[in-house]
Design a protein around this motif. Sequence first.
Motif, PDB file in Angstrom:
ATOM      1  N   MET A   1     -81.050  -8.974   4.066  1.00 14.84           N
ATOM      2  CA  MET A   1     -81.445  -8.083   3.000  1.00 14.84           C
ATOM      3  C   MET A   1     -81.354  -8.848   1.685  1.00 14.84           C
ATOM      4  SD  MET A   1     -79.399  -4.632   1.866  1.00 14.84           S
ATOM      5  CE  MET A   1     -80.552  -3.308   2.004  1.00 14.84           C
ATOM      6  N   GLU A   2     -82.400  -8.804   0.884  1.00 13.60           N
ATOM      7  CA  GLU A   2     -82.409  -9.464  -0.422  1.00 13.60           C
ATOM      8  C   GLU A   2     -81.918  -8.498  -1.491  1.00 13.60           C
ATOM      9  OE1 GLU A   2     -86.316 -11.024  -1.181  1.00 13.60           O
ATOM     10  OE2 GLU A   2     -85.666 -13.012  -0.543  1.00 13.60           O
ATOM     11  N   ILE A   3     -81.000  -9.002  -2.317  1.00 15.74           N
ATOM     12  CA  ILE A   3     -80.397  -8.211  -3.384  1.00 15.74           C
ATOM     13  C   ILE A   3     -80.513  -8.989  -4.694  1.00 15.74           C
ATOM     14  CG2 ILE A   3     -78.201  -7.258  -4.258  1.00 15.74           C
ATOM     15  CD1 ILE A   3     -79.072  -5.669  -1.935  1.00 15.74           C
ATOM     16  N   ILE A   4     -80.813  -8.283  -5.780  1.00 17.97           N
ATOM     17  CA  ILE A   4     -80.766  -8.872  -7.118  1.00 17.97           C
ATOM     18  C   ILE A   4     -79.402  -8.491  -7.704  1.00 17.97           C
ATOM     19  CG2 ILE A   4     -81.753  -8.910  -9.435  1.00 17.97           C
ATOM     20  CD1 ILE A   4     -84.426  -8.061  -8.170  1.00 17.97           C
ATOM     21  N   LEU A   5     -78.587  -9.490  -8.029  1.00 19.35           N
ATOM     22  CA  LEU A   5     -77.245  -9.227  -8.539  1.00 19.35           C
ATOM     23  C   LEU A   5     -77.292  -8.788  -9.997  1.00 19.35           C
ATOM     24  CD1 LEU A   5     -75.260 -12.217  -6.992  1.00 19.35           C
ATOM     25  CD2 LEU A   5     -75.366  -9.856  -6.195  1.00 19.35           C
ATOM     26  N   LYS A   6     -76.495  -7.790 -10.328  1.00 18.94           N
ATOM     27  CA  LYS A   6     -76.416  -7.272 -11.695  1.00 18.94           C
ATOM     28  C   LYS A   6     -75.214  -7.845 -12.444  1.00 18.94           C
ATOM     29  CE  LYS A   6     -79.998  -4.736 -11.706  1.00 18.94           C
ATOM     30  NZ  LYS A   6     -81.119  -5.179 -12.519  1.00 18.94           N
ATOM     31  N   GLU A   7     -74.333  -8.559 -11.747  1.00 18.11           N
ATOM     32  CA  GLU A   7     -73.190  -9.215 -12.381  1.00 18.11           C
ATOM     33  C   GLU A   7     -72.791 -10.417 -11.541  1.00 18.11           C
ATOM     34  OE1 GLU A   7     -69.232  -6.984 -10.975  1.00 18.11           O
ATOM     35  OE2 GLU A   7     -70.576  -5.687 -12.116  1.00 18.11           O
ATOM     36  N   ASP A   8     -71.966 -11.283 -12.123  1.00 14.47           N
ATOM     37  CA  ASP A   8     -71.497 -12.471 -11.417  1.00 14.47           C
ATOM     38  C   ASP A   8     -70.505 -12.072 -10.334  1.00 14.47           C
ATOM     39  OD1 ASP A   8     -72.960 -13.851 -13.282  1.00 14.47           O
ATOM     40  OD2 ASP A   8     -71.240 -14.607 -14.401  1.00 14.47           O
ATOM     41  N   ILE A   9     -70.710 -12.598  -9.137  1.00 11.41           N
ATOM     42  CA  ILE A   9     -69.767 -12.395  -8.041  1.00 11.41           C
ATOM     43  C   ILE A   9     -69.459 -13.776  -7.480  1.00 11.41           C
ATOM     44  CG2 ILE A   9     -69.376 -11.343  -5.787  1.00 11.41           C
ATOM     45  CD1 ILE A   9     -71.414  -9.193  -6.581  1.00 11.41           C
ATOM     46  N   ILE A  10     -68.241 -14.237  -7.764  1.00 13.21           N
ATOM     47  CA  ILE A  10     -67.838 -15.581  -7.338  1.00 13.21           C
ATOM     48  C   ILE A  10     -67.908 -15.656  -5.815  1.00 13.21           C
ATOM     49  CG2 ILE A  10     -65.964 -17.277  -7.320  1.00 13.21           C
ATOM     50  CD1 ILE A  10     -67.194 -16.873 -10.073  1.00 13.21           C
ATOM     51  N   GLY A  11     -68.528 -16.704  -5.337  1.00 12.09           N
ATOM     52  CA  GLY A  11     -68.666 -16.889  -3.905  1.00 12.09           C
ATOM     53  C   GLY A  11     -69.996 -16.365  -3.367  1.00 12.09           C
ATOM     54  N   ILE A  18     -81.197 -13.802  -6.925  1.00 14.62           N
ATOM     55  CA  ILE A  18     -81.650 -13.080  -5.737  1.00 14.62           C
ATOM     56  C   ILE A  18     -80.961 -13.747  -4.552  1.00 14.62           C
ATOM     57  CG2 ILE A  18     -83.613 -12.465  -4.292  1.00 14.62           C
ATOM     58  CD1 ILE A  18     -85.364 -12.618  -6.821  1.00 14.62           C
ATOM     59  N   VAL A  19     -80.144 -12.955  -3.833  1.00 15.98           N
ATOM     60  CA  VAL A  19     -79.362 -13.508  -2.735  1.00 15.98           C
ATOM     61  C   VAL A  19     -79.631 -12.726  -1.455  1.00 15.98           C
ATOM     62  CG1 VAL A  19     -77.512 -14.378  -4.211  1.00 15.98           C
ATOM     63  CG2 VAL A  19     -77.380 -12.067  -3.316  1.00 15.98           C
ATOM     64  N   ASN A  20     -79.449 -13.396  -0.328  1.00 18.16           N
ATOM     65  CA  ASN A  20     -79.539 -12.741   0.977  1.00 18.16           C
ATOM     66  C   ASN A  20     -78.145 -12.374   1.436  1.00 18.16           C
ATOM     67  OD1 ASN A  20     -82.339 -12.783   1.554  1.00 18.16           O
ATOM     68  ND2 ASN A  20     -82.214 -14.979   1.994  1.00 18.16           N
ATOM     69  N   VAL A  21     -77.954 -11.098   1.771  1.00 19.44           N
ATOM     70  CA  VAL A  21     -76.662 -10.621   2.270  1.00 19.44           C
ATOM     71  C   VAL A  21     -76.908  -9.792   3.515  1.00 19.44           C
ATOM     72  CG1 VAL A  21     -75.576 -10.606  -0.004  1.00 19.44           C
ATOM     73  CG2 VAL A  21     -76.709  -8.560   0.813  1.00 19.44           C
ATOM     74  N   LYS A  22     -75.845  -9.538   4.238  1.00 15.52           N
ATOM     75  CA  LYS A  22     -75.965  -8.660   5.399  1.00 15.52           C
ATOM     76  C   LYS A  22     -76.254  -7.246   4.917  1.00 15.52           C
ATOM     77  CE  LYS A  22     -73.235 -11.389   8.530  1.00 15.52           C
ATOM     78  NZ  LYS A  22     -72.208 -11.386   9.550  1.00 15.52           N
ATOM     79  N   SER A  23     -76.991  -6.514   5.715  1.00 12.10           N
ATOM     80  CA  SER A  23     -77.428  -5.178   5.325  1.00 12.10           C
ATOM     81  C   SER A  23     -76.260  -4.254   4.988  1.00 12.10           C
ATOM     82  CB  SER A  23     -78.273  -4.546   6.432  1.00 12.10           C
ATOM     83  OG  SER A  23     -79.426  -5.320   6.655  1.00 12.10           O
ATOM     84  N   GLY A  24     -75.221  -4.265   5.793  1.00 13.65           N
ATOM     85  CA  GLY A  24     -74.069  -3.396   5.560  1.00 13.65           C
ATOM     86  C   GLY A  24     -73.374  -3.710   4.244  1.00 13.65           C
ATOM     87  N   TYR A  25     -73.240  -4.988   3.918  1.00 11.94           N
ATOM     88  CA  TYR A  25     -72.596  -5.403   2.674  1.00 11.94           C
ATOM     89  C   TYR A  25     -73.417  -4.932   1.476  1.00 11.94           C
ATOM     90  CZ  TYR A  25     -70.437  -8.574  -0.756  1.00 11.94           C
ATOM     91  OH  TYR A  25     -69.801  -9.105  -1.858  1.00 11.94           O
ATOM     92  N   GLY A  26     -74.727  -5.060   1.582  1.00  9.34           N
ATOM     93  CA  GLY A  26     -75.601  -4.619   0.490  1.00  9.34           C
ATOM     94  C   GLY A  26     -75.599  -3.109   0.324  1.00  9.34           C
ATOM     95  N   ARG A  27     -75.811  -2.382   1.428  1.00 15.80           N
ATOM     96  CA  ARG A  27     -75.907  -0.917   1.370  1.00 15.80           C
ATOM     97  C   ARG A  27     -74.577  -0.243   1.062  1.00 15.80           C
ATOM     98  NH1 ARG A  27     -78.792  -1.279   6.304  1.00 15.80           N
ATOM     99  NH2 ARG A  27     -76.846  -0.652   7.279  1.00 15.80           N
ATOM    100  N   ASN A  28     -73.489  -0.773   1.610  1.00 15.62           N
ATOM    101  CA  ASN A  28     -72.203  -0.087   1.508  1.00 15.62           C
ATOM    102  C   ASN A  28     -71.326  -0.548   0.344  1.00 15.62           C
ATOM    103  OD1 ASN A  28     -72.766   1.428   3.810  1.00 15.62           O
ATOM    104  ND2 ASN A  28     -72.000  -0.207   5.137  1.00 15.62           N
ATOM    105  N   TYR A  29     -71.615  -1.724  -0.212  1.00 16.38           N
ATOM    106  CA  TYR A  29     -70.745  -2.212  -1.284  1.00 16.38           C
ATOM    107  C   TYR A  29     -71.526  -2.550  -2.561  1.00 16.38           C
ATOM    108  CZ  TYR A  29     -67.440  -5.015  -3.926  1.00 16.38           C
ATOM    109  OH  TYR A  29     -66.652  -5.510  -4.932  1.00 16.38           O
TER     110      TYR A  29
END
Length: 193
Positions: A1-11, A18-29
């Motif tokens: 799942m591609e997400i556009i970050l709205k703030e800095d997240i170290i790591g 624009i980062v690729n994350v697992k669907s659950g991490y994107g949808r739930n957090y």
Amino acid sequence: MEIILKEDIIGLGYKNDIVNVKSGYGRNYLIPQGKGVIASESAKKVLAENLRQQAHKLAALKAAAEDKAKALDGVALEIAAKVSATGQLYGSVGAAQVAQALAEKGIEVDRKIITMHEAKTVGDYEATVHYHKEVEVKVPVKVVAENAPVAAAQEEAPVEAPVEAPVEAPAVEEAPAVEEAPAVEAEEAPAEA
């Protein structure tokens, strides 16, 4: 799942990446916390337009980050920690201790922008301070035993004692001659009074 970050997240990434994350991490957090949005085609176009308009502001932020980074040039930290006899630390040295050591040197850095693998033994490590996505400073960190100077002093003391003992032996032989002289003076002192 591609997400556009709205703030800095170290790591993970920095704001507007624009980062690729697992669907659950994107949808739930990320999305519910407001830390990111789904990277749809329309969201990517809006992001590109915003970045184009904010290019001069981003350049100013990068310049400010580079100025902060210059303060860390040549800085090396030495952190004392309690250590067991085997060299293992009681606890560990991490980003919080690095931030505290920098504050003692007069450099204020938020511990959240510092990354460092937890130091669990005595030795040399490296902490990274992330001021901007293009400006990162690596700071050498040396973890030393808190009680090492005391132990070294105790080891040196017994070594010095035997060296002084033979030197004191001749002084002891001369001491009786010195003791006789004050005894004579003591006898003369009452005669004078």
